[in-house]
Write a protein that holds these residues in place. Structure first.
Motif: not given
Length: 337
Positions: A39-59
């Motif tokens: 469950a803890a790793d899944a939470g970190q994975a969701k953070v990673q996905a959110a950060l990837a979206r920010l990176a894709d947008k150049g933020k």
């Protein structure tokens, strides 16, 4: 620049991993705890996905993304999570006994001066402080979803919360880039009390066939400048969370907060909103879409209640034949799967 002290976030669900992302983005070494490593790793994975979206947008640059991720340590070891932490924020389900148990265990392992904060939307901070025996350093830090984006932080003071603890919380809010409000410990605080009563009335309107879910939300978005309609927001928060808050406020404050029957029915069906993929809307990669089953659920509810509006003491009349026929037409035209 001196390194910031570590913080511990207890619970890696929707709010927990969002708060962890926020603290990590602001440079805090963040321990993200849950009852299992998965469950803890899944939470970190969701953070990673959110950060990837920010990176894709150049933020975010790739380096910034990696640095933020490096600030987060997922763990199922509570003692390891809170050891040396200056702040512990619990984002566990809205059950007082669970929160008391968590903080009791935290107190045994965390520094004696660590702030103990609850992200509860409605439960008593005063009771939580009294039952843990550390009332002076127990307070509410009520974040809003998604925590990295929403500007407001509601600081809740219990009866015995110390001025020093409140000052530290205010300083933290500023460091996290939040605007804070200070409220006293009262059922629903300020934001939940206002938010859920609007959401509950929107659900009753859906039950009564006043308008479709989409149009009820559109009315608030376009007519009152709400960034998100109350039913869409309920999906984002979680229908189970909203039901838990309403049950508590109904008990504490009375009939105005009685949960709508439709909400209880959807929770029983496991339709909890965005986190399960369906609630008042169906959630896809493209965003929310009208949920095809909902009109059927409304008709089923009304027929089961003998065409009576769900109880709420708002003086709503019996549904007339025209309304029932309108609901049936809606069902008949909504055959998408």
């Amino acid at each position: 620049m001196s390194q910031k002290p570590p913080v511990a976030i207890l619970g890696a669900g929707t709010m927990g991993h969002g708060i962890a992302q926020l603290t990590a983005q602001r440079g805090y070494p963040t321990r993200l705890f849950d009852v299992s490593q998965q469950a803890a790793d899944a939470g970190q994975a969701k953070v990673q996905a959110a950060l990837a979206r920010l990176a894709d947008k150049g933020k975010l640059s790739p380096e910034e993304k990696q640095q933020i991720l490096g600030n987060i340590t997922p763990t199922d070891d509570l003692r390891r999570a809170v050891e040396g932490a200056s702040l512990v924020i619990e984002a566990a389900p809205e059950k007082m006994e669970l929160k008391v148990e968590l903080f009791t265990r935290v107190i045994e392992a965390a520094p004696a001066d660590a702030l103990l904060a609850s992200n509860t939307s409605s439960l008593s901070i005063t009771e939580l402080g009294q039952r843990t025996g550390q009332a002076h350093r127990v307070l509410g830090l009520h974040f809003f979803n998604p925590p990295p984006v929403m500007e407001l932080l509601e600081i809740v003071r219990g009866v015995a919360t110390s001025e020093e603890s409140l000052a530290r919380a205010s300083e933290l809010a500023r460091d996290l880039g939040k605007t804070s409000i200070l409220v006293r410990d009262f059922p629903g605080f300020a934001t939940s009390r206002l938010g859920v009563v609007i959401g509950a009335e929107a659900m009753r309107m859906a039950e009564q066939g006043v308008a479709s879910v989409v149009d009820i939300d559109r009315a608030m978005e376009l007519g009152y400048r709400h960034p998100m309609g109350p039913l869409k927001l309920t999906d984002l928060v979680g229908l189970d969370v909203r039901l838990s808050i309403l049950d508590h406020l109904h008990k504490e404050l009375g009939e105005a907060f009685r949960p709508p029957a439709l909400l209880r029915q959807l929770v029983r069906a496991g339709r909890l909103g965005k986190k399960t993929g369906i609630g008042f809307y169906r959630w896809t990669d493209k965003g929310p879409e009208p949920a095809p089953f909902l009109a059927k659920a409304i008709r089923s509810l009304l027929l089961r209640e003998h065409h009576l509006v769900a109880p709420g003491n708002f003086g709503a009349p019996l549904l007339d034949t025209a309304k029932v026929l309108a609901l049936q037409r809606e069902v008949g035209s909504d055959r998408r799967t």
